[in-house]
Scaffold this motif. Sequence first.
Motif, short mmCIF file in Angstrom:
data_model
loop_
_atom_site.label_atom_id
_atom_site.label_comp_id
_atom_site.label_asym_id
_atom_site.label_seq_id
_atom_site.Cartn_x
_atom_site.Cartn_y
_atom_site.Cartn_z
N PRO A 151 -5.70 2.22 -3.46
CA PRO A 151 -6.86 1.79 -2.81
C PRO A 151 -8.26 3.01 -2.62
N HIS B 265 -5.29 0.39 5.27
CA HIS B 265 -5.51 -0.55 3.99
C HIS B 265 -7.19 -0.49 4.41
N LEU C 163 1.35 -1.01 -0.02
CA LEU C 163 0.32 -0.32 -0.18
C LEU C 163 0.98 1.38 0.09
#
Lengths: 145, 145
Positions: free
Chosen positions: B72, A44, A38
Amino acid sequence: MTLDDLERLVGVEFPAGEFTIEGYEHWLTTDAIGSPTLPAGVAHPMYAYYAALGGMGLTLDELFAMVGSSAADGPMFGEAGLEFREMMRVGETYRVEGGITGAARKTGRRAGVFDIVSFELRVVDSSGAVAAVSTNSFVFPRRAA
Amino acid sequence: MRVSAGTELPVFEIEVRAAGMKTMAVLLRDPNPIHFDPAAVAALGMGDRVINQGPTNMAYVVNMLVAWAGDPARIRALKVRFLDNVRGGDRVVAGGVVTSVAGDGRHQTAECDVWLDVAGGPRALAGSATVALEADEAAGETPPK
């Protein structure tokens, strides 16, 4: 729990709570769930769920008791929904607020009588913006209903 | 990457480790022994392998979406139904397919069906996801039905 008691749960607000995404916990979590790499500092997306459930102002046992059940009755996950509005960040503390949004009694041929209770949790950042919304439902067997 | 209805999302595969379940049980403060004690699983007549946490199964689908989207922040929503258990030692495969693309030229999103299958076993969860696309990714909007 009577049907009236069940239906009166809709609209009940939970006490507010908070959740901090600790760096070491984030590391361990992403390792345990096999996360792809990430961007630095970005949590996350599952932290929309982990923060919501971990930071809500009551425990799952207290939630189960609120709906006249307990972990020993074997409540099960029904559905889970996540809405991602703002990227959550490692090290940040979020306020968690929400409550019960739905309750219904059903009867299945094999499962017998069971209740489905839904709740919504909003994960709010330090500026007051809602970063994520977590909606969940649990299925509660009501063998004695 | 060109995206349109029918585009298949690259799968995310992982072998489910009992050690990861133990880590998540601590982090989530989840006292349910089915996640860490094989004897407890056996005593409940649920086999001889520990059972993965439902949110971790959801996380595998998020991993698949993160790997596909590359960022994300582009994952906007996810909703899943839990259908079956995943056990320690299982290999699971998260997958998905774009069902529609919508939005104007600059702000387009892909609606996707998503799932998690146990290799050689049942579908563990199924649901839908919304992922934002970059301006040049959409190969064409899905016409209204």
